[in-house]
Design a protein around this motif. Structure first.
Motif, PDB file in Angstrom:
ATOM      1  N   ARG A   1      10.891  24.485  -4.264  1.00  0.00           N
ATOM      2  CA  ARG A   1      10.912  25.960  -5.335  1.00  0.00           C
ATOM      3  C   ARG A   1      10.193  25.531  -6.301  1.00  0.00           C
ATOM      4  NH1 ARG A   1      13.006  32.064  -5.438  1.00  0.00           N
ATOM      5  NH2 ARG A   1      10.672  32.891  -6.833  1.00  0.00           N
ATOM      6  N   GLN A   2      11.017  25.256  -7.335  1.00  0.00           N
ATOM      7  CA  GLN A   2      10.791  24.538  -8.667  1.00  0.00           C
ATOM      8  C   GLN A   2      10.144  23.270  -9.069  1.00  0.00           C
ATOM      9  OE1 GLN A   2      14.463  23.869 -11.108  1.00  0.00           O
ATOM     10  NE2 GLN A   2      15.542  26.150 -10.466  1.00  0.00           N
ATOM     11  N   LEU A   3       9.853  22.544  -7.820  1.00  0.00           N
ATOM     12  CA  LEU A   3       8.777  21.783  -8.467  1.00  0.00           C
ATOM     13  C   LEU A   3       6.837  21.930  -8.510  1.00  0.00           C
ATOM     14  CD1 LEU A   3       9.663  17.993  -7.737  1.00  0.00           C
ATOM     15  CD2 LEU A   3      10.018  19.266 -10.663  1.00  0.00           C
ATOM     16  N   GLY A   4       6.468  23.497  -8.617  1.00  0.00           N
ATOM     17  CA  GLY A   4       5.243  24.257  -8.803  1.00  0.00           C
ATOM     18  C   GLY A   4       4.950  24.265  -6.724  1.00  0.00           C
ATOM     19  N   ASN A   5       4.128  24.460  -6.832  1.00  0.00           N
ATOM     20  CA  ASN A   5       3.038  24.762  -5.281  1.00  0.00           C
ATOM     21  C   ASN A   5       2.726  24.123  -4.766  1.00  0.00           C
ATOM     22  OD1 ASN A   5       1.148  24.824  -7.316  1.00  0.00           O
ATOM     23  ND2 ASN A   5       0.107  27.322  -6.067  1.00  0.00           N
ATOM     24  N   ARG A   6       2.808  22.462  -5.284  1.00  0.00           N
ATOM     25  CA  ARG A   6       1.802  21.165  -4.787  1.00  0.00           C
ATOM     26  C   ARG A   6       3.154  20.081  -4.523  1.00  0.00           C
ATOM     27  NH1 ARG A   6      -1.497  17.095  -6.456  1.00  0.00           N
ATOM     28  NH2 ARG A   6      -1.250  18.408  -8.619  1.00  0.00           N
ATOM     29  N   LEU A   7       3.538  19.692  -3.321  1.00  0.00           N
ATOM     30  CA  LEU A   7       4.857  18.761  -3.698  1.00  0.00           C
ATOM     31  C   LEU A   7       3.860  17.387  -3.257  1.00  0.00           C
ATOM     32  CD1 LEU A   7       7.712  17.578  -4.207  1.00  0.00           C
ATOM     33  CD2 LEU A   7       8.227  18.711  -2.353  1.00  0.00           C
ATOM     34  N   THR A   8       4.617  16.174  -3.721  1.00  0.00           N
ATOM     35  CA  THR A   8       3.781  15.188  -3.444  1.00  0.00           C
ATOM     36  C   THR A   8       5.118  14.117  -2.731  1.00  0.00           C
ATOM     37  OG1 THR A   8       2.070  15.406  -4.198  1.00  0.00           O
ATOM     38  CG2 THR A   8       2.524  13.541  -3.679  1.00  0.00           C
ATOM     39  N   GLY A   9       4.873  13.493  -2.116  1.00  0.00           N
ATOM     40  CA  GLY A   9       5.689  12.331  -1.699  1.00  0.00           C
ATOM     41  C   GLY A   9       4.479  11.512  -0.965  1.00  0.00           C
ATOM     42  N   SER A  10       5.380   9.945  -1.076  1.00  0.00           N
ATOM     43  CA  SER A  10       4.857   8.361  -0.548  1.00  0.00           C
ATOM     44  C   SER A  10       5.564   7.610  -0.406  1.00  0.00           C
ATOM     45  CB  SER A  10       3.549   7.750  -1.614  1.00  0.00           C
ATOM     46  OG  SER A  10       4.836   7.602  -3.018  1.00  0.00           O
ATOM     47  N   ILE A  11       5.299   6.669   0.756  1.00  0.00           N
ATOM     48  CA  ILE A  11       5.998   5.774   1.440  1.00  0.00           C
ATOM     49  C   ILE A  11       5.165   3.959   0.867  1.00  0.00           C
ATOM     50  CG2 ILE A  11       5.330   5.889   3.511  1.00  0.00           C
ATOM     51  CD1 ILE A  11       8.731   3.983   2.920  1.00  0.00           C
ATOM     52  N   ALA A  12       5.686   3.896   0.025  1.00  0.00           N
ATOM     53  CA  ALA A  12       5.175   1.961   0.101  1.00  0.00           C
ATOM     54  C   ALA A  12       5.073   1.171   1.495  1.00  0.00           C
ATOM     55  CB  ALA A  12       5.478   0.992  -1.188  1.00  0.00           C
ATOM     56  N   VAL A  13       4.279   0.769   2.136  1.00  0.00           N
ATOM     57  CA  VAL A  13       4.456  -0.322   2.922  1.00  0.00           C
ATOM     58  C   VAL A  13       3.680  -1.686   2.982  1.00  0.00           C
ATOM     59  CG1 VAL A  13       5.117   1.330   4.387  1.00  0.00           C
ATOM     60  CG2 VAL A  13       2.483   0.852   4.251  1.00  0.00           C
TER      61      VAL A  13
ATOM     62  N   THR B   1       9.285  10.484  -4.301  1.00  0.00           N
ATOM     63  CA  THR B   1       8.497  12.356  -4.226  1.00  0.00           C
ATOM     64  C   THR B   1       8.271  12.270  -5.714  1.00  0.00           C
ATOM     65  OG1 THR B   1      11.345  12.947  -4.689  1.00  0.00           O
ATOM     66  CG2 THR B   1       9.997  13.633  -2.192  1.00  0.00           C
ATOM     67  N   LYS B   2       6.872  12.548  -5.814  1.00  0.00           N
ATOM     68  CA  LYS B   2       6.794  12.820  -7.019  1.00  0.00           C
ATOM     69  C   LYS B   2       7.118  14.532  -7.797  1.00  0.00           C
ATOM     70  CE  LYS B   2       4.774   8.911  -5.963  1.00  0.00           C
ATOM     71  NZ  LYS B   2       5.489   7.349  -7.043  1.00  0.00           N
ATOM     72  N   TYR B   3       6.651  14.284  -9.118  1.00  0.00           N
ATOM     73  CA  TYR B   3       6.405  15.508 -10.567  1.00  0.00           C
ATOM     74  C   TYR B   3       6.301  14.514 -11.889  1.00  0.00           C
ATOM     75  CZ  TYR B   3      10.054  12.663 -13.316  1.00  0.00           C
ATOM     76  OH  TYR B   3      10.952  12.068 -14.436  1.00  0.00           O
ATOM     77  N   LEU B   4       5.596  15.737 -12.014  1.00  0.00           N
ATOM     78  CA  LEU B   4       5.162  15.613 -13.508  1.00  0.00           C
ATOM     79  C   LEU B   4       5.810  16.284 -14.640  1.00  0.00           C
ATOM     80  CD1 LEU B   4       1.399  16.231 -12.904  1.00  0.00           C
ATOM     81  CD2 LEU B   4       2.086  13.937 -13.406  1.00  0.00           C
TER      82      LEU B   4
ATOM     83  N   TYR C   1       0.775  -1.094  -0.246  1.00  0.00           N
ATOM     84  CA  TYR C   1      -0.269   0.078  -0.471  1.00  0.00           C
ATOM     85  C   TYR C   1       0.470   1.191  -0.004  1.00  0.00           C
ATOM     86  CZ  TYR C   1      -3.197  -3.048   1.366  1.00  0.00           C
ATOM     87  OH  TYR C   1      -3.904  -4.458   1.523  1.00  0.00           O
ATOM     88  N   GLU C   2       0.063   2.408  -0.883  1.00  0.00           N
ATOM     89  CA  GLU C   2       1.098   3.142  -0.630  1.00  0.00           C
ATOM     90  C   GLU C   2       0.318   4.288   0.126  1.00  0.00           C
ATOM     91  OE1 GLU C   2       3.853   5.986  -4.683  1.00  0.00           O
ATOM     92  OE2 GLU C   2       1.655   4.853  -4.719  1.00  0.00           O
ATOM     93  N   TYR C   3       1.163   5.195   0.693  1.00  0.00           N
ATOM     94  CA  TYR C   3       0.591   5.769   1.578  1.00  0.00           C
ATOM     95  C   TYR C   3       1.601   7.810   1.456  1.00  0.00           C
ATOM     96  CZ  TYR C   3      -1.637   3.148   4.495  1.00  0.00           C
ATOM     97  OH  TYR C   3      -2.874   1.901   4.454  1.00  0.00           O
ATOM     98  N   SER C   4       0.426   8.343   1.100  1.00  0.00           N
ATOM     99  CA  SER C   4       0.752   9.630   0.992  1.00  0.00           C
ATOM    100  C   SER C   4       0.871  10.937   1.062  1.00  0.00           C
ATOM    101  CB  SER C   4       0.391   9.748  -1.071  1.00  0.00           C
ATOM    102  OG  SER C   4       0.550   9.134  -2.042  1.00  0.00           O
ATOM    103  N   TRP C   5       1.012  12.199   1.005  1.00  0.00           N
ATOM    104  CA  TRP C   5       1.572  13.286   1.590  1.00  0.00           C
ATOM    105  C   TRP C   5       1.319  13.753   0.980  1.00  0.00           C
ATOM    106  CZ3 TRP C   5       5.728  16.471  -0.056  1.00  0.00           C
ATOM    107  CH2 TRP C   5       6.744  15.857   0.474  1.00  0.00           C
ATOM    108  N   VAL C   6       0.763  15.559   0.555  1.00  0.00           N
ATOM    109  CA  VAL C   6       0.665  16.670  -0.674  1.00  0.00           C
ATOM    110  C   VAL C   6       0.859  18.242   0.893  1.00  0.00           C
ATOM    111  CG1 VAL C   6      -0.345  17.754  -1.750  1.00  0.00           C
ATOM    112  CG2 VAL C   6      -0.669  15.142  -1.965  1.00  0.00           C
TER     113      VAL C   6
END
Length: 282
Positions: free
Chosen positions: A204-216, A109-112, A61-66
């Motif tokens: 700063r450069q990845l925009g004003n919404r940064l997302t990360g996650s942990i798979a457990v 940590t995620k990017y588009l 399962y992946e738990y994500s923060w924003v």
């Protein structure tokens, strides 16, 4: 079911122009995950164990923060000149005393795409791919060759990690993010978790919404009593628990970081909490 918690609790009340608290934080993930009963077993090839379900993939399962902030804040050069480097710390904690525990498998940590530094990233990703692909290939080959009942679980882990890397931010110059394992005492008892450390340029450069996650993966955790091994027939007691999350933005002109949610006392740190109820397969 995927559920979400946030600060502020109702994002409609988020004060994006606030100088004291211009950020919001979300945490989301599966709230009724399956527990992997035999994930910690390592069996020699050929050993038959009736409790091992060799044909089923390991539940992961992946738990994500924003963490988010406004466009105006992103353009505020004065503010960013006072943000330290590293700029951001994010913490996610899991309980250890609810009859289950988690095994951390991969953090991201995620990017588009495309990004501002797309060309530089692609070059670095190519280098990483050349370094990692042979190892992954060798591991996958070994997994297929070894007649071990757990091979499907290992394959499941490798497959999940590979998928998580698709939009994972590569550690190129200025984007050298990192994670480390952490622990703390809370009102819910001892908690174990992960801390993300994010550089200022990346924040700063990845925009004003940064997302990360942990798979457990979730595994049962029976506490041994009176120096006696637990009975095999002992019923699992999988209790509801709380995943905690908080973020800290480090500022050069503030004695303490900008905390999300805000901390009102130095010795007490506040968190957002996602309630989860792990379950065994019927």
């Amino acid at each position: 079911m995927i559920e979400v918690v946030s600060y502020p609790t109702d994002l409609a009340t988020w004060k994006d122009t606030s100088k004291e608290q211009p950020f919001y934080l979300e945490l989301y993930g599966e709230t009724r995950p399956l527990v992997a009963l035999d994930f910690t077993q390592v069996l020699a090839p050929g050993i038959d164990d009736r409790h091992v379900e060799s044909e089923e993939a390991l539940p992961i399962y992946e738990y994500s923060w924003v963490i988010g902030h406004s466009d105006d804040l992103l353009a505020n050069k004065d503010l960013w000149s006072h943000i330290k480097d590293p700029a951001l710390s994010v913490f996610v904690y899991f309980p250890v005393s609810r009859g289950w525990r988690v095994k951390e498998l991969a953090a991201t940590t995620k990017y588009l795409t495309p990004t501002v530094d797309q060309e530089k990233w692609l070059h670095r990703i190519s280098e990483i791919s050349q370094e990692v692909s042979p190892a992954i290939s060798d591991i996958s080959t070994l997994v297929r060759l070894v007649p071990n009942p757990l091979s499907s679980e290992v394959a499941s882990i490798l497959s999940t990690i590979a998928r998580l890397q698709i939009n994972n931010v590569p550690r190129v110059e200025g984007f050298e993010w990192s994670v480390r394992k952490v622990t703390r005492k809370s009102e819910y008892g001892v908690m174990q978790g992960i801390q993300w450390t994010i550089p200022r340029q990346m924040f700063r450069q990845l925009g004003n919404r940064l997302t990360g996650s942990i798979a457990v993966s979730f595994t049962p955790s029976l506490r041994q009593q009176n120096y006696l091994v637990c009975d095999e027939e002992q019923e699992l007691s999988l209790q509801q628990g709380t995943i905690l999350a908080r973020a800290e933005v480090h500022h050069t002109e503030r004695e303490r970081a900008i905390c999300i949610p805000p901390t009102h006392q130095i010795e007490l740190k506040d968190f957002i909490g996602l309630q989860i109820a792990p379950r065994r397969k019927l």
